[in-house]
Write a protein that holds these residues in place. Structure first.
Motif, PDB file in Angstrom:
ATOM      1  N   ASP A  39       0.832  -1.209   0.000  1.00  0.00           N
ATOM      2  CA  ASP A  39       0.000   0.000   0.000  1.00  0.00           C
ATOM      3  C   ASP A  39       0.861   1.251   0.000  1.00  0.00           C
ATOM      4  O   ASP A  39       0.572   2.220  -0.693  1.00  0.00           O
ATOM      5  N   GLN A  40       1.962   1.236   0.773  1.00  0.00           N
ATOM      6  CA  GLN A  40       2.847   2.389   0.824  1.00  0.00           C
ATOM      7  C   GLN A  40       3.517   2.601  -0.530  1.00  0.00           C
ATOM      8  O   GLN A  40       3.696   3.731  -0.970  1.00  0.00           O
ATOM      9  N   LYS A  41       3.889   1.497  -1.203  1.00  0.00           N
ATOM     10  CA  LYS A  41       4.495   1.616  -2.535  1.00  0.00           C
ATOM     11  C   LYS A  41       3.506   2.233  -3.517  1.00  0.00           C
ATOM     12  O   LYS A  41       3.862   3.064  -4.339  1.00  0.00           O
ATOM     13  N   ASN A  42       2.225   1.787  -3.441  1.00  0.00           N
ATOM     14  CA  ASN A  42       1.198   2.334  -4.339  1.00  0.00           C
ATOM     15  C   ASN A  42       1.018   3.827  -4.094  1.00  0.00           C
ATOM     16  O   ASN A  42       0.907   4.613  -5.031  1.00  0.00           O
ATOM     17  N   ASP A  43       0.963   4.232  -2.823  1.00  0.00           N
ATOM     18  CA  ASP A  43       0.800   5.647  -2.495  1.00  0.00           C
ATOM     19  C   ASP A  43       1.991   6.459  -2.969  1.00  0.00           C
ATOM     20  O   ASP A  43       1.841   7.546  -3.519  1.00  0.00           O
ATOM     21  N   SER A  44       3.212   5.930  -2.762  1.00  0.00           N
ATOM     22  CA  SER A  44       4.400   6.684  -3.169  1.00  0.00           C
ATOM     23  C   SER A  44       4.515   6.743  -4.691  1.00  0.00           C
ATOM     24  O   SER A  44       4.953   7.758  -5.231  1.00  0.00           O
ATOM     25  N   SER A  45       4.103   5.665  -5.409  1.00  0.00           N
ATOM     26  CA  SER A  45       4.166   5.715  -6.869  1.00  0.00           C
ATOM     27  C   SER A  45       3.146   6.715  -7.417  1.00  0.00           C
ATOM     28  O   SER A  45       3.415   7.403  -8.397  1.00  0.00           O
ATOM     29  N   THR A  46       1.979   6.818  -6.778  1.00  0.00           N
ATOM     30  CA  THR A  46       0.983   7.809  -7.187  1.00  0.00           C
ATOM     31  C   THR A  46       1.530   9.214  -6.976  1.00  0.00           C
ATOM     32  O   THR A  46       1.370  10.092  -7.822  1.00  0.00           O
ATOM     33  N   MET A  47       2.179   9.410  -5.851  1.00  0.00           N
ATOM     34  CA  MET A  47       2.760  10.722  -5.527  1.00  0.00           C
ATOM     35  C   MET A  47       3.862  11.068  -6.532  1.00  0.00           C
ATOM     36  O   MET A  47       3.927  12.195  -7.027  1.00  0.00           O
ATOM     37  N   LEU A  48       4.724  10.092  -6.841  1.00  0.00           N
ATOM     38  CA  LEU A  48       5.807  10.338  -7.796  1.00  0.00           C
ATOM     39  C   LEU A  48       5.250  10.677  -9.183  1.00  0.00           C
ATOM     40  O   LEU A  48       5.759  11.575  -9.860  1.00  0.00           O
ATOM     41  N   THR A  49       4.216   9.961  -9.606  1.00  0.00           N
ATOM     42  CA  THR A  49       3.606  10.234 -10.906  1.00  0.00           C
ATOM     43  C   THR A  49       3.040  11.649 -10.948  1.00  0.00           C
ATOM     44  O   THR A  49       3.225  12.382 -11.926  1.00  0.00           O
ATOM     45  N   THR A  50       2.376  12.052  -9.882  1.00  0.00           N
ATOM     46  CA  THR A  50       1.798  13.391  -9.814  1.00  0.00           C
ATOM     47  C   THR A  50       2.883  14.460  -9.871  1.00  0.00           C
ATOM     48  O   THR A  50       2.767  15.446 -10.616  1.00  0.00           O
ATOM     49  N   VAL A  51       3.936  14.269  -9.095  1.00  0.00           N
ATOM     50  CA  VAL A  51       5.043  15.234  -9.088  1.00  0.00           C
ATOM     51  C   VAL A  51       5.693  15.302 -10.468  1.00  0.00           C
ATOM     52  O   VAL A  51       6.028  16.385 -10.967  1.00  0.00           O
ATOM     53  N   PHE A  52       5.860  14.150 -11.111  1.00  0.00           N
ATOM     54  CA  PHE A  52       6.465  14.097 -12.436  1.00  0.00           C
ATOM     55  C   PHE A  52       5.618  14.872 -13.454  1.00  0.00           C
ATOM     56  O   PHE A  52       6.146  15.643 -14.259  1.00  0.00           O
ATOM     57  N   ILE A  53       4.301  14.703 -13.390  1.00  0.00           N
ATOM     58  CA  ILE A  53       3.407  15.424 -14.309  1.00  0.00           C
ATOM     59  C   ILE A  53       3.508  16.927 -14.077  1.00  0.00           C
ATOM     60  O   ILE A  53       3.565  17.716 -15.027  1.00  0.00           O
ATOM     61  N   ILE A  54       3.546  17.329 -12.816  1.00  0.00           N
ATOM     62  CA  ILE A  54       3.662  18.760 -12.501  1.00  0.00           C
ATOM     63  C   ILE A  54       4.966  19.328 -13.042  1.00  0.00           C
ATOM     64  O   ILE A  54       4.990  20.422 -13.626  1.00  0.00           O
ATOM     65  N   LEU A  55       6.045  18.581 -12.864  1.00  0.00           N
ATOM     66  CA  LEU A  55       7.341  19.048 -13.367  1.00  0.00           C
ATOM     67  C   LEU A  55       7.331  19.188 -14.890  1.00  0.00           C
ATOM     68  O   LEU A  55       7.894  20.146 -15.434  1.00  0.00           O
ATOM     69  N   ILE A  56       6.692  18.262 -15.572  1.00  0.00           N
ATOM     70  CA  ILE A  56       6.607  18.342 -17.040  1.00  0.00           C
ATOM     71  C   ILE A  56       5.812  19.581 -17.452  1.00  0.00           C
ATOM     72  O   ILE A  56       6.200  20.308 -18.378  1.00  0.00           O
ATOM     73  N   VAL A  57       4.699  19.833 -16.769  1.00  0.00           N
ATOM     74  CA  VAL A  57       3.872  21.011 -17.092  1.00  0.00           C
ATOM     75  C   VAL A  57       4.668  22.290 -16.857  1.00  0.00           C
ATOM     76  O   VAL A  57       4.676  23.202 -17.698  1.00  0.00           O
ATOM     77  N   ILE A  58       5.352  22.382 -15.726  1.00  0.00           N
ATOM     78  CA  ILE A  58       6.156  23.571 -15.417  1.00  0.00           C
ATOM     79  C   ILE A  58       7.266  23.747 -16.449  1.00  0.00           C
ATOM     80  O   ILE A  58       7.511  24.856 -16.943  1.00  0.00           O
ATOM     81  N   PHE A  59       7.933  22.644 -16.797  1.00  0.00           N
ATOM     82  CA  PHE A  59       8.995  22.711 -17.799  1.00  0.00           C
ATOM     83  C   PHE A  59       8.449  23.193 -19.138  1.00  0.00           C
ATOM     84  O   PHE A  59       9.057  24.024 -19.813  1.00  0.00           O
ATOM     85  N   GLY A  60       7.261  22.690 -19.514  1.00  0.00           N
ATOM     86  CA  GLY A  60       6.649  23.105 -20.771  1.00  0.00           C
ATOM     87  C   GLY A  60       6.307  24.591 -20.769  1.00  0.00           C
ATOM     88  O   GLY A  60       6.517  25.290 -21.769  1.00  0.00           O
ATOM     89  N   ILE A  61       5.803  25.090 -19.647  1.00  0.00           N
ATOM     90  CA  ILE A  61       5.460  26.517 -19.548  1.00  0.00           C
ATOM     91  C   ILE A  61       6.714  27.384 -19.640  1.00  0.00           C
ATOM     92  O   ILE A  61       6.743  28.389 -20.365  1.00  0.00           O
ATOM     93  N   VAL A  62       7.750  26.988 -18.918  1.00  0.00           N
ATOM     94  CA  VAL A  62       9.006  27.750 -18.953  1.00  0.00           C
ATOM     95  C   VAL A  62       9.584  27.741 -20.361  1.00  0.00           C
ATOM     96  O   VAL A  62      10.038  28.771 -20.874  1.00  0.00           O
ATOM     97  N   LEU A  63       9.564  26.593 -21.011  1.00  0.00           N
ATOM     98  CA  LEU A  63      10.078  26.481 -22.374  1.00  0.00           C
ATOM     99  C   LEU A  63       9.269  27.360 -23.327  1.00  0.00           C
ATOM    100  O   LEU A  63       9.833  28.052 -24.180  1.00  0.00           O
ATOM    101  N   LEU A  64       7.945  27.371 -23.165  1.00  0.00           N
ATOM    102  CA  LEU A  64       7.075  28.186 -24.004  1.00  0.00           C
ATOM    103  C   LEU A  64       7.361  29.673 -23.806  1.00  0.00           C
ATOM    104  O   LEU A  64       7.467  30.429 -24.778  1.00  0.00           O
ATOM    105  N   LEU A  65       7.484  30.083 -22.562  1.00  0.00           N
ATOM    106  CA  LEU A  65       7.793  31.492 -22.276  1.00  0.00           C
ATOM    107  C   LEU A  65       9.167  31.880 -22.830  1.00  0.00           C
ATOM    108  O   LEU A  65       9.351  32.976 -23.353  1.00  0.00           O
ATOM    109  N   PHE A  66      10.114  30.994 -22.698  1.00  0.00           N
ATOM    110  CA  PHE A  66      11.480  31.270 -23.171  1.00  0.00           C
ATOM    111  C   PHE A  66      11.510  31.428 -24.706  1.00  0.00           C
ATOM    112  O   PHE A  66      12.161  32.326 -25.220  1.00  0.00           O
ATOM    113  N   THR A  67      10.750  30.569 -25.406  1.00  0.00           N
ATOM    114  CA  THR A  67      10.730  30.688 -26.867  1.00  0.00           C
ATOM    115  C   THR A  67       9.978  31.930 -27.326  1.00  0.00           C
ATOM    116  O   THR A  67      10.320  32.530 -28.353  1.00  0.00           O
ATOM    117  N   LYS A  68       8.958  32.368 -26.588  1.00  0.00           N
ATOM    118  CA  LYS A  68       8.252  33.607 -26.928  1.00  0.00           C
ATOM    119  C   LYS A  68       9.151  34.813 -26.763  1.00  0.00           C
ATOM    120  O   LYS A  68       9.120  35.756 -27.548  1.00  0.00           O
TER     121      LYS A  68
END
Length: 195
Positions: free
Chosen positions: A162-191
C-alpha cells in the motif's frame, strides 16, 4: 500567457485530489493484533473516505471462512454482524473495498479471541494427565505464536505494498507537474526569443 497561468493553477489545484484519492483504513473493531476477551457481535471497519456498496469482507479462521449474517456499507464504514459466538483462536478479517475513485483496495486485520471458559472440572485429574495437558498446551502455544508471526509478516507485506502504491501515485503526480512547469518555462522562453 493568461491561458498558461490558468492551466498551471488548475493543475496545482488538482494535485491534492490525486494524492488523497485512495482510501485507507482509519480504525477497526477489533483492531490489528487485539486480544478479544468478550463476545464479539459486530466487526466495524472505518476508512478515510466514503466507500462503495461493492465493498466486502470475510472472517477467516484456520483457512475456513466463517459466515457473517450481514455485511453493509454506510458512508465510510464497512460492517459485518457475526452469526454466532466465536470460539477461542486466531482470526483474520480480509477486507476488499472500492473507494470513491473506483480504485479497489484490500487488506487484512489479525486478531485473537480468548474468552475465559467457565467450566467446572467434574473428573479429578491425575498428575500424569495434568503434565500431559500442560505439554499439549505449550505445543499449541508455540504453533499459535508461529501462526501470529506469519500473519504479522503477511500484514507487513500488505502495508508495504500500500505504501508503494501511495508513493508511486505521488511520484507520478510530481512528475506530471514538473513536465507542465517545464513546458510553460520552455514556451515562455521561446516567446521571449521571438520578440
Amino acid at each position: 500567457m493568461k491561458k498558461i497561468m490558468l492551466i498551471l493553477l488548475c493543475t496545482l489545484m488538482m494535485v491534492p485530489s490525486f494524492v488523497s484519492a485512495h482510501s485507507s483504513l482509519s480504525t477497526s473493531n477489533p483492531s490489528e493484533g487485539q486480544v478479544v476477551t468478550e463476545n464479539l457481535e459486530q466487526i466495524i471497519l472505518t476508512f478515510g473516505t466514503s466507500i462503495e456498496e461493492l465493498s466486502t469482507m470475510d472472517l477467516v479462521k484456520d483457512g475456513n471462512v466463517i459466515p457473517l449474517e450481514g455485511i453493509k456499507v454506510e458512508n465510510k464504514q464497512l460492517m459485518g454482524t457475526i452469526a454466532k459466538p466465536l470460539e477461542n483462536g486466531a482470526y483474520i478479517i480480509q477486507w476488499k473495498i472500492v473507494g470513491e475513485d473506483g480504485h479497489p483496495i484490500k487488506g487484512e486485520i489479525n486478531f485473537v479471541v480468548q474468552i475465559a471458559q467457565n467450566e467446572v472440572e467434574t473428573n479429578p485429574v491425575t498428575p500424569e494427565e495434568n503434565e500431559a495437558t500442560q505439554q499439549e498446551g505449550s505445543q499449541s502455544n508455540k504453533i499459535e505464536e508461529k501462526s501470529e508471526d506469519q500473519n504479522s509478516a503477511a500484514d507487513t507485506v500488505e502495508k508495504t505494498d500500500d505504501q508503494k502504491n501511495d508513493s508511486s501515485t505521488m511520484l507520478t503526480t510530481v512528475f506530471i507537474i514538473l513536465i507542465v512547469i517545464f513546458g510553460i518555462v520552455l514556451l515562455l522562453f521561446t516567446k521571449k526569443k521571438k520578440n
